[in-house]
Design a protein around this motif. Structure first.
Motif, PDB file in Angstrom:
ATOM      1  N   ARG A   9       0.834  -1.199   0.000  1.00 38.21           N
ATOM      2  CA  ARG A   9       0.000   0.000   0.000  1.00 38.21           C
ATOM      3  C   ARG A   9       0.875   1.257   0.000  1.00 38.21           C
ATOM      4  NH1 ARG A   9      -2.767   0.005   4.854  1.00 38.21           N
ATOM      5  NH2 ARG A   9      -3.687  -1.981   4.322  1.00 38.21           N
ATOM      6  N   ASP A  10       2.011   1.207   0.760  1.00 46.28           N
ATOM      7  CA  ASP A  10       2.881   2.380   0.869  1.00 46.28           C
ATOM      8  C   ASP A  10       3.484   2.784  -0.469  1.00 46.28           C
ATOM      9  OD1 ASP A  10       4.180   1.450   4.098  1.00 46.28           O
ATOM     10  OD2 ASP A  10       2.346   2.488   3.504  1.00 46.28           O
ATOM     11  N   THR A  11       3.830   1.776  -1.292  1.00 46.61           N
ATOM     12  CA  THR A  11       4.527   2.113  -2.537  1.00 46.61           C
ATOM     13  C   THR A  11       3.546   2.460  -3.669  1.00 46.61           C
ATOM     14  OG1 THR A  11       4.566  -0.198  -3.105  1.00 46.61           O
ATOM     15  CG2 THR A  11       6.569   0.699  -2.091  1.00 46.61           C
ATOM     16  N   ARG A  12       2.268   2.197  -3.460  1.00 39.71           N
ATOM     17  CA  ARG A  12       1.294   2.468  -4.530  1.00 39.71           C
ATOM     18  C   ARG A  12       1.080   3.988  -4.646  1.00 39.71           C
ATOM     19  NH1 ARG A  12      -3.998  -0.016  -3.108  1.00 39.71           N
ATOM     20  NH2 ARG A  12      -2.948  -1.998  -3.308  1.00 39.71           N
ATOM     21  N   ARG A  13       1.122   4.499  -5.880  1.00 40.70           N
ATOM     22  CA  ARG A  13       0.957   5.949  -6.028  1.00 40.70           C
ATOM     23  C   ARG A  13      -0.513   6.332  -5.962  1.00 40.70           C
ATOM     24  NH1 ARG A  13       3.554   8.528 -10.896  1.00 40.70           N
ATOM     25  NH2 ARG A  13       3.642   6.517 -11.880  1.00 40.70           N
ATOM     26  N   THR A  14      -0.785   7.394  -5.215  1.00 39.00           N
ATOM     27  CA  THR A  14      -2.173   7.855  -5.162  1.00 39.00           C
ATOM     28  C   THR A  14      -2.499   8.475  -6.521  1.00 39.00           C
ATOM     29  OG1 THR A  14      -1.193   8.982  -3.284  1.00 39.00           O
ATOM     30  CG2 THR A  14      -3.625   8.967  -3.415  1.00 39.00           C
ATOM     31  N   PRO A  15      -3.577   8.049  -7.154  1.00 41.14           N
ATOM     32  CA  PRO A  15      -3.874   8.631  -8.459  1.00 41.14           C
ATOM     33  C   PRO A  15      -4.176  10.123  -8.328  1.00 41.14           C
ATOM     34  CG  PRO A  15      -5.669   7.223  -7.702  1.00 41.14           C
ATOM     35  CD  PRO A  15      -4.579   7.127  -6.681  1.00 41.14           C
ATOM     36  N   ARG A  16      -3.584  10.899  -9.273  1.00 40.81           N
ATOM     37  CA  ARG A  16      -3.851  12.335  -9.239  1.00 40.81           C
ATOM     38  C   ARG A  16      -5.243  12.593  -9.788  1.00 40.81           C
ATOM     39  NH1 ARG A  16      -0.218  15.958 -12.504  1.00 40.81           N
ATOM     40  NH2 ARG A  16       0.625  14.030 -13.318  1.00 40.81           N
ATOM     41  N   ALA A  17      -5.964  13.507  -9.175  1.00 38.84           N
ATOM     42  CA  ALA A  17      -7.304  13.817  -9.689  1.00 38.84           C
ATOM     43  C   ALA A  17      -7.144  14.333 -11.109  1.00 38.84           C
ATOM     44  CB  ALA A  17      -7.947  14.872  -8.812  1.00 38.84           C
ATOM     45  N   ARG A  18      -7.905  13.757 -12.034  1.00 35.39           N
ATOM     46  CA  ARG A  18      -7.789  14.180 -13.426  1.00 35.39           C
ATOM     47  C   ARG A  18      -8.355  15.591 -13.576  1.00 35.39           C
ATOM     48  NH1 ARG A  18      -9.884  10.415 -18.238  1.00 35.39           N
ATOM     49  NH2 ARG A  18      -8.142   9.168 -17.560  1.00 35.39           N
ATOM     50  N   ARG A  19      -7.570  16.462 -14.258  1.00 40.26           N
ATOM     51  CA  ARG A  19      -8.062  17.843 -14.419  1.00 40.26           C
ATOM     52  C   ARG A  19      -9.198  17.880 -15.413  1.00 40.26           C
ATOM     53  NH1 ARG A  19      -3.904  22.266 -15.896  1.00 40.26           N
ATOM     54  NH2 ARG A  19      -5.797  23.441 -16.212  1.00 40.26           N
ATOM     55  N   PRO A  75     -18.236  15.053 -18.465  1.00 39.58           N
ATOM     56  CA  PRO A  75     -18.037  16.461 -18.818  1.00 39.58           C
ATOM     57  C   PRO A  75     -17.166  16.670 -20.060  1.00 39.58           C
ATOM     58  CG  PRO A  75     -16.582  15.833 -17.018  1.00 39.58           C
ATOM     59  CD  PRO A  75     -17.368  14.607 -17.375  1.00 39.58           C
ATOM     60  N   ARG A  76     -16.728  15.571 -20.709  1.00 35.89           N
ATOM     61  CA  ARG A  76     -15.792  15.726 -21.835  1.00 35.89           C
ATOM     62  C   ARG A  76     -16.414  16.523 -22.985  1.00 35.89           C
ATOM     63  NH1 ARG A  76     -14.953  10.350 -24.070  1.00 35.89           N
ATOM     64  NH2 ARG A  76     -17.092  10.179 -23.365  1.00 35.89           N
ATOM     65  N   PRO A  77     -15.565  17.321 -23.678  1.00 37.00           N
ATOM     66  CA  PRO A  77     -16.088  18.020 -24.859  1.00 37.00           C
ATOM     67  C   PRO A  77     -16.386  17.018 -25.972  1.00 37.00           C
ATOM     68  CG  PRO A  77     -13.722  18.357 -24.649  1.00 37.00           C
ATOM     69  CD  PRO A  77     -14.148  17.593 -23.431  1.00 37.00           C
ATOM     70  N   ARG A  78     -17.250  17.410 -26.875  1.00 35.35           N
ATOM     71  CA  ARG A  78     -17.588  16.569 -28.029  1.00 35.35           C
ATOM     72  C   ARG A  78     -16.995  17.177 -29.300  1.00 35.35           C
ATOM     73  NH1 ARG A  78     -19.052  14.063 -23.950  1.00 35.35           N
ATOM     74  NH2 ARG A  78     -20.909  12.728 -23.902  1.00 35.35           N
ATOM     75  N   GLN A  79     -16.544  16.285 -30.187  1.00 31.28           N
ATOM     76  CA  GLN A  79     -15.988  16.742 -31.464  1.00 31.28           C
ATOM     77  C   GLN A  79     -17.129  17.132 -32.402  1.00 31.28           C
ATOM     78  OE1 GLN A  79     -14.369  12.926 -31.537  1.00 31.28           O
ATOM     79  NE2 GLN A  79     -12.245  13.579 -31.487  1.00 31.28           N
TER      80      GLN A  79
END
Ligand SMILES: Cc1cc2nc3c(=O)[nH]c(=O)nc-3n(C[C@H](O)[C@H](O)[C@H](O)COP(=O)(O)OP(=O)(O)OC[C@H]3O[C@@H](n4cnc5c(N)ncnc54)[C@H](O)[C@@H]3O)c2cc1C
Length: 307
Positions: A9-19, A75-79
């Protein structure tokens, strides 16, 4: 001593919140907006609030649009393909259909982006990504004939191509290459841009051939014999002597088949297919079987699937 579980658990990277990509988008306002007779199909444009120009783009490219009040579930934009001409960057125009996903109980739910778009009105804020993108462009070919086959709102990039060519023709009297536009819809009242394309097609020196076609002529009060019958891919099938795939016997209106025979040959034409992926998947192997290069860098069949 940490046990094995806690050390993992210690070595697992916390996922960064996607912008949220919308933070990188530019603000525009919804300007003109009108629906066709069919209220689920609209043509609208956007402008910059300060009146400045949009970035340059090539005919056939798309940009991405979003709203802040779009569902948080996606919330993704659409093409959306740009329908306006790159020779007028004061606004960007789009041709769009309100997507309705059918539910099991027979009702339907509007698409996330288009459902939100239909709730807005001119003057409201809309976000766009100021980097037009896509390779559905005329620079992919040197062929003198460009045969464009669209279903529904897949017409948008071809409107941009026709408008830019028309503008140049009006200014200089020259055309670089001839355009043929096949537009397939269900009913004739869904033929967006019909008047504009018919005006261009009426000038013989411009050389545009416009072939609107409807797939449900027998249930269509707005159908007249000026319009071809059958799905766009069935007109392709008819042209190459293949059996039809839809329910309506395809038929070219007036002299339009003769027009196409002068234009659609592997030696002279590039074929652009845009919109419904089923139309594209059906037409492409038929073109391949009839001498068109459909794969790789030399391909003269260029496609844009909308979903
Ligand atoms: C390069 C590119 C250019 C595009 N240009 C246009 C354009 O100019 N005009 C336009 O109307 N759409 C265009 N689209 C489709 C557009 O990006 C969205 O998918 C569409 O507006 C639906 O978004 P939504 O959030 O409302 O639907 P969502 O809630 O995301 O639902 C998506 C579903 O809607 C269906 N769908 C998507 N587009 C269509 C369509 N045009 N007709 C019928 N069903 C559809 C598909 O089943 C898809 O799985 C383009 C797509 C791509 C990849």
């Amino acid at each position: 001593m940490p046990n094995e579980e806690s050390s993992t658990r210690d070595t697992r990277r916390t996922p960064r919140a996607r912008r949220d990509i919308r933070e990188r988008m530019s603000r525009a306002v919804l300007a003109d907006w009108h629906t066709l007779d069919d209220q689920d199909i609209a043509i609208f444009s956007i402008r910059n609030p300060d009146g400045s120009s949009f970035p340059e783009f090539e005919v056939g490219q798309y940009t991405q649009l979003a709203f802040w009040d779009q569902s948080t579930s996606d919330p993704r934009p659409r093409q959306l393909s740009i329908a306006s001409s790159p020779l007028d960057l004061s606004h960007l125009e789009f041709y769009v259909i309100l997507v309705r996903d059918s539910l099991d109980d027979g009702s339907n739910t509007p698409g996330i982006f288009t459902g939100t778009l239909w709730k807005h009105k001119p003057g409201d804020e809309i976000l766009y990504l100021p980097r037009p993108a896509g390779r559905f462009t005329l620079s992919r070919t040197d062929q003198p004939e460009v045969v464009c086959i669209a279903t529904g709102t897949g017409l948008a990039p071809f409107v941009s191509m026709a408008r830019a060519a028309w503008h140049r023709y009006k200014e200089t009297g020259t055309i670089h290459r001839r355009l043929t536009i096949v537009h397939g819809v269900s009913y004739a009242n869904q033929l967006g841009y019909r008047n504009e394309l018919e005006t261009m097609a009426a000038d013989p020196d411009f050389g545009l051939s416009y072939i609107p076609t409807v797939s449900r002529p027998d249930r269509d009060a707005s159908y007249t014999e000026l319009v071809s019958r059958g799905r766009a891919n069935d007109l392709v099938r008819l042209y190459f002597g293949e059996e039809m795939s839809g329910r309506v016997e395809p038929q070219f209106a007036g002299a339009l088949l003769g027009d196409l025979q002068n234009r659609l040959t592997p030696e002279s034409a590039a074929v652009y297919l845009c919109g419904n992926p089923d139309m594209i998947a059906d037409a492409k192997p038929i073109l391949a079987a009839n001498g068109y290069e459909t794969e790789g860098r030399e391909s003269q069949v260029i496609t844009e699937d909308y979903w």
